[in-house]
Design a protein around this motif. Structure first.
Motif, PDB file in Angstrom:
ATOM      1  N   GLU A   1       0.847  -1.192   0.000  1.00  9.41           N
ATOM      2  CA  GLU A   1       0.000   0.000   0.000  1.00  9.41           C
ATOM      3  C   GLU A   1       0.885   1.245   0.000  1.00  9.41           C
ATOM      4  N   VAL A   2       0.575   2.185  -0.890  1.00 10.00           N
ATOM      5  CA  VAL A   2       1.367   3.416  -1.014  1.00 10.00           C
ATOM      6  C   VAL A   2       0.444   4.617  -0.823  1.00 10.00           C
ATOM      7  N   GLU A   3       0.792   5.469   0.123  1.00  8.44           N
ATOM      8  CA  GLU A   3       0.012   6.677   0.374  1.00  8.44           C
ATOM      9  C   GLU A   3       0.527   7.821  -0.511  1.00  8.44           C
ATOM     10  N   ALA A   4      -0.383   8.723  -0.856  1.00 10.62           N
ATOM     11  CA  ALA A   4       0.007   9.903  -1.623  1.00 10.62           C
ATOM     12  C   ALA A   4       0.964  10.759  -0.798  1.00 10.62           C
ATOM     13  N   ASN A   5       2.025  11.216  -1.449  1.00 10.82           N
ATOM     14  CA  ASN A   5       3.010  12.091  -0.811  1.00 10.82           C
ATOM     15  C   ASN A   5       2.930  13.448  -1.516  1.00 10.82           C
ATOM     16  N   LYS A   6       2.197  14.379  -0.903  1.00 10.94           N
ATOM     17  CA  LYS A   6       1.912  15.653  -1.566  1.00 10.94           C
ATOM     18  C   LYS A   6       3.169  16.476  -1.814  1.00 10.94           C
ATOM     19  N   LYS A   7       4.131  16.414  -0.900  1.00 12.88           N
ATOM     20  CA  LYS A   7       5.358  17.181  -1.104  1.00 12.88           C
ATOM     21  C   LYS A   7       6.168  16.609  -2.269  1.00 12.88           C
ATOM     22  N   PHE A   8       6.232  15.289  -2.348  1.00 11.81           N
ATOM     23  CA  PHE A   8       6.920  14.655  -3.471  1.00 11.81           C
ATOM     24  C   PHE A   8       6.207  15.020  -4.772  1.00 11.81           C
ATOM     25  N   GLN A   9       4.891  14.959  -4.764  1.00 12.15           N
ATOM     26  CA  GLN A   9       4.122  15.273  -5.967  1.00 12.15           C
ATOM     27  C   GLN A   9       4.337  16.710  -6.414  1.00 12.15           C
ATOM     28  N   LEU A  10       4.480  17.622  -5.454  1.00 15.14           N
ATOM     29  CA  LEU A  10       4.705  19.018  -5.794  1.00 15.14           C
ATOM     30  C   LEU A  10       6.037  19.193  -6.519  1.00 15.14           C
ATOM     31  N   LYS A  11       7.066  18.523  -6.029  1.00 15.54           N
ATOM     32  CA  LYS A  11       8.368  18.575  -6.698  1.00 15.54           C
ATOM     33  C   LYS A  11       8.292  17.916  -8.069  1.00 15.54           C
ATOM     34  N   LEU A  12       7.572  16.788  -8.148  1.00 20.12           N
ATOM     35  CA  LEU A  12       7.443  16.081  -9.416  1.00 20.12           C
ATOM     36  C   LEU A  12       6.711  16.935 -10.443  1.00 20.12           C
ATOM     37  N   LEU A  13       5.653  17.602 -10.009  1.00 25.42           N
ATOM     38  CA  LEU A  13       4.912  18.465 -10.928  1.00 25.42           C
ATOM     39  C   LEU A  13       5.793  19.597 -11.434  1.00 25.42           C
ATOM     40  N   ALA A  14       6.583  20.181 -10.550  1.00 19.84           N
ATOM     41  CA  ALA A  14       7.497  21.252 -10.958  1.00 19.84           C
ATOM     42  C   ALA A  14       8.492  20.740 -11.997  1.00 19.84           C
ATOM     43  N   ALA A  15       9.015  19.533 -11.780  1.00 18.45           N
ATOM     44  CA  ALA A  15       9.964  18.946 -12.727  1.00 18.45           C
ATOM     45  C   ALA A  15       9.301  18.692 -14.079  1.00 18.45           C
ATOM     46  N   GLU A  16       8.088  18.181 -14.063  1.00 18.67           N
ATOM     47  CA  GLU A  16       7.398  17.856 -15.309  1.00 18.67           C
ATOM     48  C   GLU A  16       7.037  19.120 -16.086  1.00 18.67           C
ATOM     49  N   VAL A  17       6.595  20.151 -15.388  1.00 15.20           N
ATOM     50  CA  VAL A  17       6.266  21.417 -16.059  1.00 15.20           C
ATOM     51  C   VAL A  17       7.514  22.023 -16.683  1.00 15.20           C
ATOM     52  N   LEU A  18       8.611  22.015 -15.953  1.00 15.50           N
ATOM     53  CA  LEU A  18       9.857  22.558 -16.494  1.00 15.50           C
ATOM     54  C   LEU A  18      10.333  21.731 -17.676  1.00 15.50           C
ATOM     55  N   PHE A  19      10.278  20.411 -17.553  1.00 11.75           N
ATOM     56  CA  PHE A  19      10.709  19.549 -18.649  1.00 11.75           C
ATOM     57  C   PHE A  19       9.883  19.841 -19.908  1.00 11.75           C
ATOM     58  N   TRP A  20       8.577  20.005 -19.741  1.00  9.55           N
ATOM     59  CA  TRP A  20       7.743  20.235 -20.924  1.00  9.55           C
ATOM     60  C   TRP A  20       8.020  21.596 -21.557  1.00  9.55           C
ATOM     61  N   TYR A  21       8.496  22.551 -20.758  1.00  9.50           N
ATOM     62  CA  TYR A  21       8.934  23.833 -21.318  1.00  9.50           C
ATOM     63  C   TYR A  21      10.058  23.590 -22.322  1.00  9.50           C
ATOM     64  N   PHE A  22      11.016  22.742 -21.954  1.00 11.87           N
ATOM     65  CA  PHE A  22      12.126  22.436 -22.852  1.00 11.87           C
ATOM     66  C   PHE A  22      11.630  21.707 -24.107  1.00 11.87           C
ATOM     67  N   VAL A  23      10.681  20.795 -23.939  1.00 10.24           N
ATOM     68  CA  VAL A  23      10.145  20.060 -25.096  1.00 10.24           C
ATOM     69  C   VAL A  23       9.406  21.011 -26.025  1.00 10.24           C
ATOM     70  N   LYS A  24       8.518  21.795 -25.453  1.00  9.74           N
ATOM     71  CA  LYS A  24       7.685  22.699 -26.252  1.00  9.74           C
ATOM     72  C   LYS A  24       8.535  23.689 -27.032  1.00  9.74           C
ATOM     73  N   ASN A  25       9.625  24.150 -26.434  1.00  9.20           N
ATOM     74  CA  ASN A  25      10.473  25.143 -27.084  1.00  9.20           C
ATOM     75  C   ASN A  25      11.656  24.524 -27.826  1.00  9.20           C
ATOM     76  N   LYS A  26      11.708  23.168 -27.810  1.00 11.71           N
ATOM     77  CA  LYS A  26      12.788  22.439 -28.467  1.00 11.71           C
ATOM     78  C   LYS A  26      14.153  22.973 -28.037  1.00 11.71           C
ATOM     79  N   LYS A  27      14.236  23.182 -26.741  1.00 12.67           N
ATOM     80  CA  LYS A  27      15.470  23.654 -26.128  1.00 12.67           C
ATOM     81  C   LYS A  27      15.993  22.553 -25.221  1.00 12.67           C
ATOM     82  N   ALA A  28      17.184  22.058 -25.482  1.00 11.11           N
ATOM     83  CA  ALA A  28      17.721  20.933 -24.719  1.00 11.11           C
ATOM     84  C   ALA A  28      17.891  21.312 -23.253  1.00 11.11           C
TER      85      ALA A  28
END
Length: 219
Positions: free
Chosen positions: A161-188
């Motif tokens: 059983e795995v409980e939601a970790n909101k702090k981990f999710q917040l960091k993960l969301l920040a990483a994913e949003v930043l990563f998609w900025y690089f993808v969208k702008n085709k900037k490595a």
């Protein structure tokens, strides 16, 4: 019915694991079409997991008495339409309810994630390996709990059983949003970007956790 999705158009659970592990450039290269994604059709452990998933679900239901619904469902983050999840199923458990008379109803309790790993692994290793994927699925779906249904080789079975970790999710969301900025702008993405790039900086004025996303010009 499972909805097909072009994996170059968004970020899924396996992508979350790669970002967590620091594989930013290769993942970016695949998303923008510079290199093809790795062909997993001949990777035995991967295909073993795919083909044992229906049995895994059946075995989980038999062992617990719970019901697994919404199998192979495609979910999208409520705010970011490029963040998605292909979940193995939703666990429903019998709960006592009161509707005029005492009765029992099936209540959606959490996500089910099926895994088939080697006989030498253990629950803690699985948790460590799939933490980003599981938290990604919980973040997208809004559930507070996930159940990992795990076959270890062909002689051992466990449910974790795995409980939601909101702090981990917040960091993960920040990483994913930043990563998609690089993808969208085709900037490595820069070589030094990693999970440690995203620093927890406490609470905002509303008492909610917040994460500092580093300025792009300073990464």
């Amino acid at each position: 019915m499972k909805k097909e999705f072009d994996r170059t158009k968004g970020i899924g659970g396996s992508d979350a694991t790669r970002l967590y592990e620091g594989d930013w450039y290769q993942l970016w290269s695949e998303k923008v079409g510079e290199t093809p994604p790795v062909d997993l059709s001949d990777v035995l452990p991967v295909q073993m997991g795919v083909h044992t998933e229906p049995f895994n679900i059946s075995w989980y239901q038999k062992q617990t008495g719970n019901v697994v619904t919404r199998q192979q469902e495609y979910l999208v983050h409520p705010k970011y339409d490029y963040i998605y999840a292909h979940i193995d199923g939703v666990v429903t458990t019998p709960k006592e309810v009161f509707v005029g008379f005492n009765d029992t109803a099936l209540i959606e309790d959490g996500l089910l994630e099926c895994k088939h790993t080697n006989a030498f692994s253990n629950p803690q290793k699985c948790l460590d390996k799939y933490i980003a994927q599981i938290q990604h699925y919980l973040m997208v779906s809004g559930f507070n709990k996930a159940y990992m249904s795990i076959f270890f080789g062909n002689m051992k079975y466990e449910i974790v059983e795995v409980e939601a970790n909101k702090k981990f999710q917040l960091k993960l969301l920040a990483a994913e949003v930043l990563f998609w900025y690089f993808v969208k702008n085709k900037k490595a993405p820069p070589d030094n970007v990693s999970w440690d790039t995203f620093k927890q900086v406490g609470e905002d004025l509303n008492g909610k956790d917040k994460v500092l996303i580093p300025l792009l010009s300073r990464i």
